[in-house]
Design an enzyme around this catalytic site. Sequence first.
Site, short mmCIF file in Angstrom:
data_model
loop_
_atom_site.label_atom_id
_atom_site.label_comp_id
_atom_site.label_asym_id
_atom_site.label_seq_id
_atom_site.Cartn_x
_atom_site.Cartn_y
_atom_site.Cartn_z
N HIS A 154 0.84 -1.21 0.00
CA HIS A 154 0.00 0.00 0.00
C HIS A 154 0.87 1.26 0.00
O HIS A 154 1.25 1.77 1.04
CB HIS A 154 -0.94 -0.01 1.21
CG HIS A 154 -2.01 1.04 1.14
ND1 HIS A 154 -3.35 0.76 1.22
CD2 HIS A 154 -1.94 2.38 0.99
CE1 HIS A 154 -4.05 1.88 1.12
NE2 HIS A 154 -3.21 2.88 0.99
N HIS A 206 1.21 4.97 -2.43
CA HIS A 206 0.72 5.79 -3.55
C HIS A 206 1.92 6.35 -4.31
O HIS A 206 2.76 7.01 -3.70
CB HIS A 206 -0.18 6.92 -3.04
CG HIS A 206 -1.44 6.41 -2.38
ND1 HIS A 206 -2.66 6.37 -3.03
CD2 HIS A 206 -1.65 5.88 -1.15
CE1 HIS A 206 -3.56 5.86 -2.21
NE2 HIS A 206 -2.98 5.55 -1.07
N ASP A 233 2.10 8.78 -6.39
CA ASP A 233 2.17 10.24 -6.32
C ASP A 233 2.32 10.73 -4.88
O ASP A 233 2.44 11.93 -4.62
CB ASP A 233 0.95 10.91 -7.00
CG ASP A 233 -0.36 10.25 -6.62
OD1 ASP A 233 -0.36 9.27 -5.84
OD2 ASP A 233 -1.42 10.71 -7.10
N GLY A 240 -9.48 8.04 -2.03
CA GLY A 240 -10.09 9.38 -1.94
C GLY A 240 -10.87 9.54 -0.67
O GLY A 240 -10.69 8.80 0.30
N HIS A 283 -9.90 1.18 -0.29
CA HIS A 283 -9.67 1.98 0.92
C HIS A 283 -11.01 2.02 1.68
O HIS A 283 -12.00 2.53 1.12
CB HIS A 283 -9.32 3.42 0.58
CG HIS A 283 -7.90 3.68 0.20
ND1 HIS A 283 -7.36 3.29 -0.99
CD2 HIS A 283 -6.90 4.30 0.89
CE1 HIS A 283 -6.09 3.68 -1.03
NE2 HIS A 283 -5.78 4.29 0.09
N GLU A 287 -11.11 3.58 7.18
CA GLU A 287 -9.91 4.31 7.61
C GLU A 287 -10.35 5.41 8.57
O GLU A 287 -10.28 5.24 9.78
CB GLU A 287 -9.18 4.88 6.38
CG GLU A 287 -7.90 5.62 6.72
CD GLU A 287 -7.23 6.25 5.48
OE1 GLU A 287 -7.83 6.23 4.39
OE2 GLU A 287 -6.11 6.79 5.63
N HIS A 310 -6.27 -0.09 4.86
CA HIS A 310 -6.46 0.40 6.24
C HIS A 310 -7.48 -0.49 7.00
O HIS A 310 -7.10 -1.44 7.62
CB HIS A 310 -6.87 1.88 6.27
CG HIS A 310 -5.94 2.77 5.52
ND1 HIS A 310 -4.75 3.22 6.06
CD2 HIS A 310 -5.99 3.30 4.27
CE1 HIS A 310 -4.11 3.98 5.16
NE2 HIS A 310 -4.84 4.03 4.06
N ASP A 316 2.13 4.07 2.78
CA ASP A 316 1.08 4.96 2.26
C ASP A 316 1.61 6.14 1.43
O ASP A 316 1.55 6.09 0.22
CB ASP A 316 0.19 5.47 3.41
CG ASP A 316 -1.26 5.67 2.99
OD1 ASP A 316 -1.59 5.35 1.84
OD2 ASP A 316 -2.06 6.15 3.83
N ASP A 317 2.10 7.21 2.08
CA ASP A 317 2.51 8.42 1.36
C ASP A 317 3.82 8.99 1.90
O ASP A 317 3.82 10.02 2.60
CB ASP A 317 1.42 9.51 1.51
CG ASP A 317 0.14 9.15 0.79
OD1 ASP A 317 0.16 9.00 -0.44
OD2 ASP A 317 -0.89 9.00 1.48
NI NI Z 1 -3.80 4.95 0.80
#
Ligand code: NI
Length: 365
Positions: free
Chosen positions: A16, A18, A20, A194, A225, A228, A249, A307-308
């Site tokens: 998991h 992203h 971007d 999102g 997703h 979460e 999540h 995740d990010d």
């Molecule tokens: Ni995510």
Amino acid sequence: MTTTPGDKFSYKIELHIHLDGAIRSETILDISKTKGRPIISVDDDGQETVITDQESLDKEIVITTPCSLKLFLHAFNVFMPIIAGDRDAVFRIAYEFCEDCAKSGIRYVEARYNPHLLANTLDKPAYARERGDFSPRDVVITVCDALDKGSRDFNITVNSILCCMTHQPDWSAEIVSLCKEFKDRGVVAIDSAGQDFEPGKDPLLCGHKKAFKEAYDNGIHRTVHAGENGPSEGVREALDHMYAERIGHGYHVTDDPELYSRCKEDGVHFEICPLSSIITGACPEDIMKHPLIRFADEGVNFSLNTDDPIILNNALADDYVLANKMGLSDEQIINSIFNAARASFATEEQKKKMLQDLVNVYGEH
Ligand code: NI
């Protein structure tokens, strides 16, 4: 293979992350300078600030304390316009992604992204500052090319997942068709990402659900997703109406004992992102109250993920350390890496090799 000093886990798997949300901030600055594309931060009053150095950029996009979704979105608004709509930039971030994962000791990764957000052909491009001819399909081709080259150059296996966006259900039909078209190029699954939606009541999700049904009918893997920041019902919706094989999540599943038992019994895989879950406010700041502890103790099927990283400034090793701090043993973390391999959307051949490699590194689990 390079790993963080003191890192005990030399073979990692990430399910998991992203694409971007995993860009190097140095790259954002470099592209901004070489292409003459200013990095602009707009505050609540509409006041614009142009960012020209690393320190100011990191101050805008790195989030280290629990915050709102709004701050997260602000970060994307700052850096995405530098990349979106630019084929070379998209290629570069996807190629560098492979290098960064390999350096973190990740040997298999599934990178997820929404191609529309990186394109510039929409009537109103999501992030690109101008319209052009870089379509969502071109984005997918560019990312596949970059991941192919990066996989070879850095000796890592990289597959990708295309995300539908909950606020843009009209994109979902194209997403599933891109999943089908690029199945042989490492696009292994569809996701829904999102903002949280209201389960069962959101008419916007119809386009979404149709796309997930089509994915199911065409042998495209599904992850969603859910649960979460939103309620446990989102997890039920993902399982019952979107054919989800994995949940992104899913922390709030513990609020519904019946659903929680069902997930445990069925071995539903949860993609847990420890640091992300605290920074986004999905889980309590007190790490000893984190649902991951219960998941680990009660044999729930889960993996650990970042995740990010551009926003959270984390490497996968940091999330493993955080899990250790919550009381998870090294053995439990190794088990989660085996579970990640088994729950991955890799080809049978990739999976077999991954599990053999894992046994060689960690022994039978
Ligand atoms: Ni995510």
